[in-house]
Design an enzyme around this catalytic site. Structure first.
Site, mmCIF file in Angstrom:
data_model
loop_
_atom_site.group_PDB
_atom_site.id
_atom_site.type_symbol
_atom_site.label_atom_id
_atom_site.label_comp_id
_atom_site.label_asym_id
_atom_site.label_seq_id
_atom_site.Cartn_x
_atom_site.Cartn_y
_atom_site.Cartn_z
ATOM 1 N N LYS A 425 4.250 -7.136 1.176
ATOM 2 C CA LYS A 425 3.249 -6.808 0.309
ATOM 3 C C LYS A 425 2.699 -8.160 -0.311
ATOM 4 O O LYS A 425 3.551 -8.898 -0.792
ATOM 5 C CB LYS A 425 3.560 -5.779 -0.670
ATOM 6 C CG LYS A 425 2.599 -5.840 -2.097
ATOM 7 C CD LYS A 425 3.065 -5.008 -3.232
ATOM 8 C CE LYS A 425 2.159 -5.056 -4.465
ATOM 9 N NZ LYS A 425 2.581 -4.401 -5.574
ATOM 10 N N TRP A 526 -0.759 1.793 -1.377
ATOM 11 C CA TRP A 526 -1.041 2.735 -2.649
ATOM 12 C C TRP A 526 -0.964 2.037 -3.944
ATOM 13 O O TRP A 526 -0.909 2.773 -5.035
ATOM 14 C CB TRP A 526 -0.278 3.933 -2.772
ATOM 15 C CG TRP A 526 -0.164 4.631 -1.384
ATOM 16 C CD1 TRP A 526 -1.039 5.366 -0.464
ATOM 17 C CD2 TRP A 526 1.099 4.735 -0.519
ATOM 18 N NE1 TRP A 526 -0.516 5.853 0.781
ATOM 19 C CE2 TRP A 526 0.974 5.495 0.768
ATOM 20 C CE3 TRP A 526 2.683 4.361 -0.628
ATOM 21 C CZ2 TRP A 526 1.600 5.583 1.699
ATOM 22 C CZ3 TRP A 526 3.517 4.478 0.134
ATOM 23 C CH2 TRP A 526 3.046 5.240 1.477
ATOM 24 N N HIS A 527 -1.109 0.799 -3.932
ATOM 25 C CA HIS A 527 -1.174 0.028 -5.198
ATOM 26 C C HIS A 527 -2.484 -0.444 -5.688
ATOM 27 O O HIS A 527 -2.612 -1.257 -6.018
ATOM 28 C CB HIS A 527 -0.233 -1.192 -5.292
ATOM 29 C CG HIS A 527 1.161 -0.873 -5.173
ATOM 30 N ND1 HIS A 527 2.119 -1.507 -5.049
ATOM 31 C CD2 HIS A 527 1.821 0.510 -5.220
ATOM 32 C CE1 HIS A 527 3.139 -0.981 -4.880
ATOM 33 N NE2 HIS A 527 3.181 0.297 -4.963
ATOM 34 N N TYR A 528 -3.605 0.221 -5.099
ATOM 35 C CA TYR A 528 -4.964 -0.073 -5.335
ATOM 36 C C TYR A 528 -5.175 -0.036 -6.932
ATOM 37 O O TYR A 528 -4.656 0.852 -7.655
ATOM 38 C CB TYR A 528 -5.974 0.789 -4.709
ATOM 39 C CG TYR A 528 -5.752 2.432 -4.564
ATOM 40 C CD1 TYR A 528 -6.102 3.229 -5.558
ATOM 41 C CD2 TYR A 528 -5.010 2.932 -3.696
ATOM 42 C CE1 TYR A 528 -5.753 4.380 -5.651
ATOM 43 C CE2 TYR A 528 -4.768 3.993 -3.572
ATOM 44 C CZ TYR A 528 -5.215 5.024 -4.632
ATOM 45 O OH TYR A 528 -4.845 6.402 -4.519
ATOM 46 N N HIS A 529 -6.279 -0.805 -7.261
ATOM 47 C CA HIS A 529 -6.611 -1.129 -8.908
ATOM 48 C C HIS A 529 -7.662 -1.510 -9.072
ATOM 49 O O HIS A 529 -8.432 -2.012 -8.244
ATOM 50 C CB HIS A 529 -5.317 -1.788 -9.264
ATOM 51 C CG HIS A 529 -5.170 -3.126 -8.608
ATOM 52 N ND1 HIS A 529 -4.390 -3.248 -7.596
ATOM 53 C CD2 HIS A 529 -5.650 -4.460 -8.954
ATOM 54 C CE1 HIS A 529 -4.446 -4.572 -7.170
ATOM 55 N NE2 HIS A 529 -4.938 -5.259 -8.043
#
Length: 592
Positions: A425, A526-529
């Site tokens: 990542k 799925w770590h969008y911000h």
């Protein structure tokens, strides 16, 4: 303490086994959600249709929109002293077998039904993604890894370090566990150390350079514990939770002073009936949005806060002209490599992580290839262990291509179901995107663009990460564990496209080849911000700029994803801001 915690876990599991599925409602589920015996631990939860004008005739001190990772701890904390209404568009996680059991982690992500705990969205980049649609939010559909933000992150965020260090344990004491390492995770740990990702920091929640083992929200029996359980810490007399409550927009009083004031929300229940909930006229009452990176900017736009020109195109009345709403969106790109093993593997999600100083995190998962019909049907569609047709560039990952892939699953040889994955990542991606409305239906996904690898520095770090993965695969500790025979490797190579698995690129010394590999095989973790950044959409106190009585508390305010997995910090933020707000109104007499 151990006996009490064990008893608590037993009762929680017993409750889950008794409760109906949130994703497959039964004829009696509505009665249960309206106060049946199974809800003894969560008597505050009701279906949205149970709401009446008398429910909030005196108004609520706080209306929280979004019962997710931040919304649940926030609601529980505020209810200690004030009357709180928590509105969640999805159902409950309790009794949902796919949510509760680790072995079914990937099935929820592959479920595209209207009642699923996850809602699929496809960014304009062509990458398939998911947003939570269930009480407990992302903690119900993620891989469970729990790790704190670094002390430098806390400092950059401007948070009170003492209160942060009090808020994390509040979460950990209720729903976080120490994982039992599987052989695969031990092999990855030893491989990371052998190639120089050191020191070994052991088991720790802290974010430290080197190799470590983090926490998990899955207990020793593989049962998931979510943010929804934190609601049990709230004051039952003050806390009111409505599920299947889809908020349409925020209601403003534009006649009250120089700035508009948020006074309530309009929401629809599970039957499509519309309701209005209002906050109290008491000073300090607020609407707090905790809908996540996609939902929070979307709700602001639907409510008239955003770029004036864009709002007028959809005939939305402008409350505040702010062109930063929905801007600066980021998603941490993920690339994975499949590693064959010559023996059955025990399932594990993320347990071990290598934190490098170059801004690349190396993680691992395995065991999704067990030979069961259900896993073979869903293996590698949208889940983290393979991803989403990752042998196909993003723009070509059509729904038709996915269906064709599903149809040929039965022809895959066993090698495709024996192995694990090394994941890399990219931390703090410099590539940025944006979100905009397609229409005025809050149930529909907005248009989302992340612009993966549009910045050359992100590509450079990805290449470095792939080369680290190569070293791990060639390390002595790792090869001693995998020891795959030549014939099986050849079988896998011959069917890799058909099986949709990424192996290491053949030309590891060709930088341009690796750069293309990064772009072609990118998926999400799925770590969008972002989208509602501090200083642009909200102030340091998370109040929305240009209006009164409105805050945002969730990951949409983050400039970067904290730690190697954000869920710990998002839950912490819910507790942290709850305590901060109580102290603002009550002083230290708040007792929290």
């Amino acid at each position: 303490m151990k006996l009490a915690k064990a008893l608590k876990l037993f009762l929680s599991l017993l409750l889950w086994l008794c409760l109906p599925s949130a994703s497959t409602p039964t004829s009696s589920q509505g009665d249960r959600e309206n106060g049946g015996s199974e809800y003894r631990r969560y008597p505050s939860i009701r279906r949205a249709s149970s709401f009446s004008s008398n429910s909030g005739k005196d108004g609520y001190d706080y209306i929280i929109v979004g019962g997710g990772t931040a919304g649940c701890p926030l609601a529980a904390t505020l209810s200690e002293k004030y009357r709180v209404l928590l509105l969640e568009r999805g159902g409950v996680p309790f009794g949902n077998y796919n949510v509760s059991h680790m072995q079914n982690f990937h099935l929820t992500l592959a479920d595209t039904s209207p009642n699923s705990a996850s809602q699929e969205f496809i960014s304009t980049d062509g990458v398939f993604n998911s947003r939570a649609r269930v009480l407990g939010g992302g903690t119900c559909i993620n891989a469970g890894f729990y790790t704190r933000a670094s002390s430098s992150y806390v400092k950059r965020a401007g948070w009170d370090a003492k209160l942060v260090n009090e808020s994390y344990p509040w979460i950990e004491n209720q729903i976080v566990f120490r994982p039992k390492l599987t052989p695969w995770q031990r092999a990855v740990r030893d491989g990371l150390l052998e190639v120089g990702i050191s020191p070994f920091n052991g088991f720790t929640y802290d974010h430290k350079y080197g190799t470590k083992v983090g926490g998990t929200i899955f207990d020793e029996d593989g049962i998931r514990h979510t943010a929804a359980e934190l609601l049990a810490s709230g004051n039952r007399e003050n806390l009111h939770v409505l599920v299947h409550a889809s908020v349409q927009k925020i209601v403003f009083d534009t006649s009250a002073g120089e700035q508009p004031k948020a006074i309530g929300v309009i929401f629809k229940d599970e039957n499509g009936e519309e309701h209005q909930a209002l906050v109290s006229e008491r000073q300090g009452s607020e609407v707090i949005v905790s809908c996540g990176t996609i939902g929070s900017p979307q709700l602001l736009l639907l409510s008239g806060i955003g770029p004036k020109a864009d709002l007028r195109k959809l005939n939305i009345s402008v409350v505040v002209d702010n062109h930063f709403v929905g801007k600066g969106l980021s998603d941490n790109p993920l690339n994975t490599v499949f590693v064959p093993i010559n023996k059955p593997v025990r399932q594990s999600l993320i347990q071990t992580v290598g934190i490098t100083k170059m801004g690349v995190y190396i993680e691992a998962s395995c065991g999704f290839g067990q030979s069961t019909d259900s896993i073979q049907r869903h293996h590698g569609i949208v889940s983290a262990e393979i991803g989403q047709l990752t042998t196909i560039p993003p723009k070509h990952r059509t729904k038709e291509a996915i269906q064709a892939y599903k149809d040929r699953k039965k022809d895959l040889p066993f090698e495709a179901f024996m192995g694990g994955f090394i994941l890399e990542k990219i931390a703090t991606p410099k590539s940025k995107g944006q979100l905009s409305l397609i229409n005025t239906n809050p149930d529909d996904n907005p248009s989302v663009t992340f612009n993966y690898f549009s910045h050359p520095y992100d590509v450079k770090r990805c290449v470095n990460g792939i080369r680290i993965m190569e070293k791990i695969l060639q390390s002595k500790h790792f090869t001693n564990y995998t020891s795959f025979n030549k014939d099986s490797v050849e079988n896998l190579l011959n069917m890799s496209v058909k099986a949709n698995v990424n192996l290491l690129p053949k030309h590891m010394n060709d930088t341009s080849c690796l750069e293309q590999f990064c772009k072609d095989t990118v998926i999400t973790i799925w770590h969008y911000h972002g989208g509602c950044h501090v200083g642009k959409v909200v102030g340091p106190d998370y109040r929305v700029l240009g209006v009164n009585g409105l805050r945002i508390v969730d990951g949409s305010t983050f400039y970067e994803s904290p730690g190697t997995n954000p869920q710990a910090t998002v839950m912490m933020l819910g507790r942290y801001m709850g305590v901060k707000i109580l102290r603002e109104r009550l002083g230290r007499a708040a007792g929290v």
